[in-house]
Design a protein around this motif. Structure first.
Motif, PDB file in Angstrom:
ATOM      1  N   LYS A   6      10.507 -16.407   2.416  1.00 40.87           N
ATOM      2  CA  LYS A   6       9.088 -15.764   2.166  1.00 40.87           C
ATOM      3  C   LYS A   6       8.958 -14.316   2.182  1.00 40.87           C
ATOM      4  O   LYS A   6       8.273 -13.698   1.591  1.00 40.87           O
ATOM      5  CB  LYS A   6       8.165 -16.561   3.229  1.00 40.87           C
ATOM      6  N   TYR A   7       9.754 -14.020   3.278  1.00 41.63           N
ATOM      7  CA  TYR A   7       9.549 -12.615   3.570  1.00 41.63           C
ATOM      8  C   TYR A   7      10.495 -11.465   2.500  1.00 41.63           C
ATOM      9  O   TYR A   7      10.451 -10.529   2.612  1.00 41.63           O
ATOM     10  CB  TYR A   7       9.454 -12.024   4.951  1.00 41.63           C
ATOM     11  N   TRP A   8      11.376 -12.384   1.941  1.00 42.24           N
ATOM     12  CA  TRP A   8      12.437 -11.494   0.929  1.00 42.24           C
ATOM     13  C   TRP A   8      11.465 -11.166   0.127  1.00 42.24           C
ATOM     14  O   TRP A   8      11.908  -9.958  -0.484  1.00 42.24           O
ATOM     15  CB  TRP A   8      13.476 -12.432   0.661  1.00 42.24           C
ATOM     16  N   TYR A   9      10.463 -11.996  -0.361  1.00 44.40           N
ATOM     17  CA  TYR A   9       9.720 -11.462  -1.490  1.00 44.40           C
ATOM     18  C   TYR A   9       8.671 -10.606  -1.451  1.00 44.40           C
ATOM     19  O   TYR A   9       7.866 -10.157  -2.207  1.00 44.40           O
ATOM     20  CB  TYR A   9       9.365 -12.905  -2.107  1.00 44.40           C
ATOM     21  N   LEU A  10       8.529 -10.089  -0.129  1.00 48.35           N
ATOM     22  CA  LEU A  10       7.663  -9.171   0.133  1.00 48.35           C
ATOM     23  C   LEU A  10       8.319  -7.797  -0.330  1.00 48.35           C
ATOM     24  O   LEU A  10       7.560  -6.775  -0.286  1.00 48.35           O
ATOM     25  CB  LEU A  10       7.274  -9.105   1.697  1.00 48.35           C
ATOM     26  N   ARG A  11       9.450  -7.863  -0.416  1.00 46.77           N
ATOM     27  CA  ARG A  11      10.290  -6.582  -0.993  1.00 46.77           C
ATOM     28  C   ARG A  11       9.574  -5.175  -0.831  1.00 46.77           C
ATOM     29  O   ARG A  11       9.071  -4.998  -0.022  1.00 46.77           O
ATOM     30  CB  ARG A  11      11.073  -7.228  -2.361  1.00 46.77           C
ATOM     31  N   ASP A  12       9.887  -4.732  -2.124  1.00 49.31           N
ATOM     32  CA  ASP A  12       9.797  -3.225  -2.077  1.00 49.31           C
ATOM     33  C   ASP A  12       8.563  -2.661  -1.821  1.00 49.31           C
ATOM     34  O   ASP A  12       8.121  -1.429  -1.835  1.00 49.31           O
ATOM     35  CB  ASP A  12      10.539  -2.508  -3.010  1.00 49.31           C
ATOM     36  N   HIS A  13       7.300  -3.452  -2.313  1.00 44.35           N
ATOM     37  CA  HIS A  13       6.135  -2.765  -2.461  1.00 44.35           C
ATOM     38  C   HIS A  13       5.673  -2.142  -1.080  1.00 44.35           C
ATOM     39  O   HIS A  13       4.979  -1.019  -0.902  1.00 44.35           O
ATOM     40  CB  HIS A  13       5.059  -3.971  -2.846  1.00 44.35           C
ATOM     41  N   LYS A  14       6.035  -2.837   0.013  1.00 41.78           N
ATOM     42  CA  LYS A  14       5.744  -2.511   1.248  1.00 41.78           C
ATOM     43  C   LYS A  14       6.539  -0.803   1.379  1.00 41.78           C
ATOM     44  O   LYS A  14       5.771  -0.214   2.395  1.00 41.78           O
ATOM     45  CB  LYS A  14       6.347  -3.300   2.432  1.00 41.78           C
ATOM     46  N   LEU A  55      10.920  -1.039 -11.462  1.00 40.63           N
ATOM     47  CA  LEU A  55      10.218  -1.859 -12.715  1.00 40.63           C
ATOM     48  C   LEU A  55       8.800  -1.978 -12.224  1.00 40.63           C
ATOM     49  O   LEU A  55       8.298  -2.525 -11.557  1.00 40.63           O
ATOM     50  CB  LEU A  55      10.947  -2.891 -12.822  1.00 40.63           C
ATOM     51  N   LYS A  56       7.869  -1.313 -13.164  1.00 39.17           N
ATOM     52  CA  LYS A  56       6.593  -1.129 -12.850  1.00 39.17           C
ATOM     53  C   LYS A  56       5.895  -2.416 -13.725  1.00 39.17           C
ATOM     54  O   LYS A  56       4.840  -2.940 -13.211  1.00 39.17           O
ATOM     55  CB  LYS A  56       5.796   0.246 -14.048  1.00 39.17           C
ATOM     56  N   LYS A  57       6.380  -3.006 -14.854  1.00 42.50           N
ATOM     57  CA  LYS A  57       5.998  -4.171 -15.484  1.00 42.50           C
ATOM     58  C   LYS A  57       7.045  -4.839 -16.083  1.00 42.50           C
ATOM     59  O   LYS A  57       8.024  -4.599 -16.653  1.00 42.50           O
ATOM     60  CB  LYS A  57       5.191  -3.397 -16.590  1.00 42.50           C
ATOM     61  N   LYS A  79       8.523  -7.109 -11.646  1.00 45.09           N
ATOM     62  CA  LYS A  79       7.921  -5.812 -11.510  1.00 45.09           C
ATOM     63  C   LYS A  79       7.719  -5.721  -9.933  1.00 45.09           C
ATOM     64  O   LYS A  79       7.428  -6.603  -9.217  1.00 45.09           O
ATOM     65  CB  LYS A  79       6.179  -6.680 -11.737  1.00 45.09           C
ATOM     66  N   GLY A  80       7.687  -4.282  -9.683  1.00 50.43           N
ATOM     67  CA  GLY A  80       7.508  -3.854  -8.286  1.00 50.43           C
ATOM     68  C   GLY A  80       8.898  -3.715  -7.647  1.00 50.43           C
ATOM     69  O   GLY A  80       9.185  -2.813  -6.592  1.00 50.43           O
ATOM     70  N   ASP A  81      10.103  -4.189  -8.126  1.00 50.72           N
ATOM     71  CA  ASP A  81      11.182  -4.251  -7.606  1.00 50.72           C
ATOM     72  C   ASP A  81      11.961  -2.686  -8.005  1.00 50.72           C
ATOM     73  O   ASP A  81      11.826  -2.055  -9.028  1.00 50.72           O
ATOM     74  CB  ASP A  81      12.428  -5.338  -8.218  1.00 50.72           C
ATOM     75  N   LEU A  82      12.746  -2.464  -6.886  1.00 54.36           N
ATOM     76  CA  LEU A  82      13.659  -1.311  -7.227  1.00 54.36           C
ATOM     77  C   LEU A  82      15.065  -1.964  -7.644  1.00 54.36           C
ATOM     78  O   LEU A  82      15.439  -2.875  -7.336  1.00 54.36           O
ATOM     79  CB  LEU A  82      13.836  -0.563  -6.002  1.00 54.36           C
TER      80      LEU A  82
END
Lengths: 225, 225
Positions: A6-14, A55-57, A79-82
């Motif tokens: 679950k928290y892996w997917y909180l990834r980089d937005h934070k 990756l924005k989109k 989307k949202g990942d570095l």
DNA sequence: ATCGAACTGTAAACTAGCCGACAATAAGCA
DNA sequence: TGCTTATTGTCGGCTAGTTTACAGTTCGAT
């Protein structure tokens, strides 16, 4: 065990939340934007100045090619990942490229050196980033352990479960996934042959666990995975 | 624990080289110190306060136990290596322990929270640490790729080559390794059954590529690996 | 010196999953 | 619309490697 997921997917937005608007703006001045369409291949070549990409989109896959020309999927970026040289080390000999999976993608990038400067100026960002890289490592370790000890079917189930959790639209126990992967892709991700993956998917379909087509995958009952 | 001892322990680690004399002295983050003998099991229990460990002397293996009680070797830690929650995230339910392989080991540890504070105060250290974790990640990725695409024999060869490179005493093409692993250990590391590993090692021995016994492994010609 | 436990050696039966081959669809595109 | 290419479906044969099972060896401990 699956709590971790679950928290892996909180990834980089934070990651960038600790930054002020101004700081982000400053970072953005450096960035290059790029649009690309389905099927396009993007090299983040080693000959170039090292960059980190965001990756924005859309969705892309990172593919590595070994000496014999075999292609392996290294990562699916959403989307949202570095992505890119997240380790902040130049990797000269990596033969990797990105291939666009969704209809269109938007990627922005910044120079690794600029990012390093930013980290040096923002200790708390540096710490978050360290944790972010650590998380990425943990994820890799986990799929490694998965690969080692489980058979192909279990790996497929696990993969579908992860995917559903990450991106699925849930209604009760039914989950709908936008399917931007081919069966070959899926096979590579779970480290098996295309034939085996096909066979397993069909087996699931005939058992009524799944509805598969090129556009979407509907998992009729997640709890069965 | 004596202040100057702490100082020396940190000073000669790669990671802390970016720090000045004075900075290291200020840290004093080492809070634990432990000696152990061969066969001993060390739990870096999750019930405890999260710590990061530094192996000063000897060799240990990190073993994970899954639900069914199967043991897998996660990592081999050598003198000078850091281990524990390098991701700086608390991992509650990981069932891992360390087992001492060499005759005696010395381990020191510090609190994760102390280390975090330190990183916040020293962004450049944070950067080095990130790169350090990144390196670790790259190694894992490598062995992952190795596991996926190569057969057991190739994996064994690769493992021996890596080991030789890391720890072997070289004389010409002959390399001598202090063997603190059993064949079962080796099998687990290269992800195969004990029998297969035994078979492969014997095959190599009968071909004159190798001399194996419980104390040492002599590779007669590295270039053949 | 003896005993037991841990480690190493060997072999046969069995199996998951790979590979090659080819057919059947579906999708893109001129 | 039809043509081309990409994707999916299916089937045996094949093999690396697992599993089970047991015997021999080494080593430390009493």
């Amino acid at each position: 065990m699956y709590e971790d997921l679950k928290y892996w997917y909180l990834r980089d937005h934070k990651l960038f939340r600790t930054l002020s608007f101004a700081q982000i703006r400053q970072l953005c001045i450096i960035t290059g934007f790029k649009k690309a369409n389905k099927g396009e291949i993007i090299y983040f070549s080693s000959s170039d100045v090292p960059r980190i990409f965001l990756l924005k989109k859309g969705n892309i896959k990172i593919v590595a090619v070994d000496e014999e020309g075999n292609e392996t999927i290294k990562d699916i970026i959403q989307k949202g990942d570095l992505f890119g040289e997240l380790t902040l080390e130049n990797d000269f000999e990596s033969n990797e490229y990105a291939k666009v999976l969704s209809d269109d993608v938007v990627i922005c990038s910044f120079l690794m050196s600029d990012f390093e400067d930013l980290l040096l100026k923002n200790p708390s960002l540096a710490l978050s980033y360290t944790k972010f890289v650590g998380l990425k490592m943990k994820r890799i370790k986990n799929s490694y352990a998965n690969l080692v000890s489980k058979d192909a079917k279990t790996r497929l189930y696990q993969f579908l479960k992860d995917w559903a959790e990450k991106e699925g639209k849930q209604e009760g126990n039914k989950i709908t996934l936008e399917n931007y992967l081919t069966q070959t892709d899926i096979a590579q991700i779970i480290c098996t042959s295309r034939q085996t993956a096909t066979q397993l998917l069909n087996e699931m379909e005939s058992r009524g666990m799944l509805l598969y087509n090129r556009r979407e995958i509907i998992i009729t009952d997640v709890t069965q995975l």
